[in-house]
Design an enzyme around this catalytic site. Structure first.
Site, mmCIF file in Angstrom:
data_model
loop_
_atom_site.group_PDB
_atom_site.id
_atom_site.type_symbol
_atom_site.label_atom_id
_atom_site.label_comp_id
_atom_site.label_asym_id
_atom_site.label_seq_id
_atom_site.Cartn_x
_atom_site.Cartn_y
_atom_site.Cartn_z
ATOM 1 N N ASP A 284 -22.883 -2.541 -46.342
ATOM 2 C CA ASP A 284 -23.994 -1.495 -47.562
ATOM 3 C C ASP A 284 -23.969 -1.709 -48.492
ATOM 4 O O ASP A 284 -22.706 -1.286 -49.490
ATOM 5 C CB ASP A 284 -24.787 -1.330 -46.739
ATOM 6 C CG ASP A 284 -24.863 0.641 -46.492
ATOM 7 O OD1 ASP A 284 -23.640 0.311 -47.046
ATOM 8 O OD2 ASP A 284 -25.615 1.199 -45.799
ATOM 9 N N HIS A 285 -24.307 -0.562 -49.225
ATOM 10 C CA HIS A 285 -24.202 -0.241 -50.521
ATOM 11 C C HIS A 285 -23.498 1.219 -50.860
ATOM 12 O O HIS A 285 -23.003 1.220 -51.820
ATOM 13 C CB HIS A 285 -25.490 0.348 -51.865
ATOM 14 C CG HIS A 285 -26.590 0.895 -50.860
ATOM 15 N ND1 HIS A 285 -27.398 0.456 -49.448
ATOM 16 C CD2 HIS A 285 -26.412 2.473 -50.504
ATOM 17 C CE1 HIS A 285 -27.600 1.733 -48.965
ATOM 18 N NE2 HIS A 285 -27.287 2.537 -49.846
ATOM 19 N N CYS B 155 -21.377 1.160 -43.964
ATOM 20 C CA CYS B 155 -21.590 1.440 -44.152
ATOM 21 C C CYS B 155 -21.456 2.959 -44.556
ATOM 22 O O CYS B 155 -20.395 3.570 -44.070
ATOM 23 C CB CYS B 155 -22.953 1.181 -43.155
ATOM 24 S SG CYS B 155 -23.032 2.073 -42.094
ATOM 25 N N GLY B 156 -22.566 3.885 -44.701
ATOM 26 C CA GLY B 156 -22.280 5.877 -44.993
ATOM 27 C C GLY B 156 -21.556 5.977 -43.674
ATOM 28 O O GLY B 156 -20.421 6.677 -44.027
ATOM 29 N N THR B 157 -21.814 5.505 -42.573
ATOM 30 C CA THR B 157 -21.322 6.362 -41.445
ATOM 31 C C THR B 157 -20.562 5.473 -40.733
ATOM 32 O O THR B 157 -19.991 5.835 -39.639
ATOM 33 C CB THR B 157 -22.627 7.016 -40.701
ATOM 34 O OG1 THR B 157 -23.573 5.682 -40.404
ATOM 35 C CG2 THR B 157 -23.465 8.171 -40.871
ATOM 36 N N GLY B 158 -21.094 4.138 -40.518
ATOM 37 C CA GLY B 158 -21.033 2.855 -39.788
ATOM 38 C C GLY B 158 -21.712 2.277 -38.270
ATOM 39 O O GLY B 158 -21.448 2.440 -37.955
ATOM 40 N N GLY C 246 -25.207 2.852 -37.919
ATOM 41 C CA GLY C 246 -25.936 1.845 -38.101
ATOM 42 C C GLY C 246 -25.678 0.477 -38.454
ATOM 43 O O GLY C 246 -26.626 -0.816 -37.885
ATOM 44 N N HIS D 253 -8.794 -2.606 -24.747
ATOM 45 C CA HIS D 253 -9.480 -2.855 -23.286
ATOM 46 C C HIS D 253 -11.387 -3.016 -23.650
ATOM 47 O O HIS D 253 -11.320 -3.603 -22.437
ATOM 48 C CB HIS D 253 -9.754 -1.219 -22.957
ATOM 49 C CG HIS D 253 -8.096 -0.408 -22.896
ATOM 50 N ND1 HIS D 253 -8.353 1.308 -22.803
ATOM 51 C CD2 HIS D 253 -7.286 -1.267 -22.992
ATOM 52 C CE1 HIS D 253 -6.918 1.282 -21.635
ATOM 53 N NE2 HIS D 253 -6.493 0.063 -22.134
ATOM 54 N N ARG E 9 -18.381 7.101 -45.883
ATOM 55 C CA ARG E 9 -18.649 8.347 -46.654
ATOM 56 C C ARG E 9 -18.163 9.575 -45.524
ATOM 57 O O ARG E 9 -18.054 10.617 -45.991
ATOM 58 C CB ARG E 9 -20.536 8.714 -46.517
ATOM 59 C CG ARG E 9 -20.637 7.805 -47.724
ATOM 60 C CD ARG E 9 -21.976 8.105 -47.755
ATOM 61 N NE ARG E 9 -22.539 7.266 -48.534
ATOM 62 C CZ ARG E 9 -23.897 6.555 -48.843
ATOM 63 N NH1 ARG E 9 -25.381 6.855 -47.366
ATOM 64 N NH2 ARG E 9 -24.449 6.152 -49.729
ATOM 65 N N ARG F 235 -8.070 -5.863 -15.462
ATOM 66 C CA ARG F 235 -9.375 -4.572 -14.899
ATOM 67 C C ARG F 235 -10.492 -4.603 -16.466
ATOM 68 O O ARG F 235 -11.219 -4.401 -16.112
ATOM 69 C CB ARG F 235 -8.866 -3.300 -14.831
ATOM 70 C CG ARG F 235 -8.505 -2.818 -15.343
ATOM 71 C CD ARG F 235 -7.804 -1.654 -15.115
ATOM 72 N NE ARG F 235 -7.759 -0.212 -15.988
ATOM 73 C CZ ARG F 235 -6.243 -1.058 -16.744
ATOM 74 N NH1 ARG F 235 -5.690 -1.757 -16.451
ATOM 75 N NH2 ARG F 235 -5.634 0.613 -17.839
ATOM 76 N N HIS F 236 -9.665 -5.595 -17.361
ATOM 77 C CA HIS F 236 -10.531 -4.793 -18.694
ATOM 78 C C HIS F 236 -11.760 -5.527 -18.843
ATOM 79 O O HIS F 236 -12.727 -5.372 -19.073
ATOM 80 C CB HIS F 236 -10.064 -4.471 -20.102
ATOM 81 C CG HIS F 236 -9.236 -3.444 -19.885
ATOM 82 N ND1 HIS F 236 -9.196 -1.761 -19.930
ATOM 83 C CD2 HIS F 236 -7.534 -3.377 -19.602
ATOM 84 C CE1 HIS F 236 -8.310 -1.434 -19.683
ATOM 85 N NE2 HIS F 236 -7.346 -1.626 -19.436
ATOM 86 N N ARG G 211 -14.837 -5.601 -17.040
ATOM 87 C CA ARG G 211 -15.773 -3.887 -16.893
ATOM 88 C C ARG G 211 -16.091 -4.662 -18.969
ATOM 89 O O ARG G 211 -17.527 -4.860 -19.204
ATOM 90 C CB ARG G 211 -14.591 -3.167 -17.923
ATOM 91 C CG ARG G 211 -14.361 -1.902 -16.666
ATOM 92 C CD ARG G 211 -13.634 -1.269 -16.816
ATOM 93 N NE ARG G 211 -12.464 -1.179 -15.544
ATOM 94 C CZ ARG G 211 -11.505 -0.138 -15.716
ATOM 95 N NH1 ARG G 211 -10.260 0.169 -17.155
ATOM 96 N NH2 ARG G 211 -11.175 0.646 -14.969
HETATM 97 C C1 RB5 Z 1 -27.671 4.371 -46.711
HETATM 98 O O1 RB5 Z 1 -27.117 5.786 -46.595
HETATM 99 C C2 RB5 Z 1 -26.934 4.865 -44.918
HETATM 100 O O2 RB5 Z 1 -28.218 5.289 -44.145
HETATM 101 C C3 RB5 Z 1 -26.409 4.072 -44.473
HETATM 102 O O3 RB5 Z 1 -25.666 3.428 -45.043
HETATM 103 C C4 RB5 Z 1 -25.627 4.248 -42.854
HETATM 104 O O4 RB5 Z 1 -24.724 5.315 -42.558
HETATM 105 C C5 RB5 Z 1 -26.468 4.201 -41.872
HETATM 106 O O5 RB5 Z 1 -26.548 4.754 -40.463
#
Ligand code: RB5
Length: 150
Positions: free
Chosen positions: A12-13, A69-72, A74, A102, A113, A136-137, A140
């Site tokens: 994303d951005h 994305c910001g956290t990876g 979403g 695995h 971020r 085995r993997h 699963r």
């Molecule tokens: C965007 O601000 C943020 O929500 C997105 O990049 C991500 O972190 C969502 O999981």
């Protein structure tokens, strides 16, 4: 250096520059890379970018995908809604290797971020150089893909 693979990358951005740096890094190692954007830092919706890349991995057009994305989190959740996609978020190289070995993950997600460029590139290298171990993997992973696990 891992076996050359076809890779699709999107985000994303949250960090266009990191995505482009990763794409260049992966390409420099001999992989084929398609960066499907976005190309500007204008706020956008991570599900559409994650699922656009995931659909092209699920179809077999690309072997593996990389998402940011910001956290990876979403974009990983969105990608995992596409049938046949197994995407994990990684902030360390051990997890990046293990999701290939695995879990037969076909997509890697990272939080732009959360981690810096150096560890992001190391995570990508760990992911791309590891192979699924099967055995085995495979049993699963088949359970993840719909065989009854209970
Ligand atoms: C965007 O601000 C943020 O929500 C997105 O990049 C991500 O972190 C969502 O999981």
């Amino acid at each position: 250096m891992s076996t050359p693979k076809s890779i699709i990358i999107s985000s994303d951005h949250a960090d266009i520059k990191l995505r482009q740096t990763i794409a260049a890094h992966v390409e420099a190692q001999g992989h084929t890379v398609l960066d499907i954007g976005p190309t500007t830092s204008e706020s956008t919706h991570y599900p559409k970018h994650g699922q656009a890349a995931a659909a092209r991995v699920a179809s077999g057009e690309f072997e593996l995908g990389i998402l940011l994305c910001g956290t990876g989190q979403g974009i990983m959740m969105a990608a995992n809604k596409v049938e046949g996609i197994r995407c994990g978020v990684c902030s360390d190289t051990f997890s990046a290797r293990m999701i290939r070995q695995h879990n037969d993950a076909n997509m890697l997600s990272m939080g732009a971020r959360v981690i810096g460029e150096g560890i992001a590139l190391d995570i990508v290298d760990a992911f791309l150089s590891a192979d699924f171990e099967g055995g085995r993997h495979a049993t699963r992973v088949a359970m993840i893909e719909g065989e009854s696990a209970v």
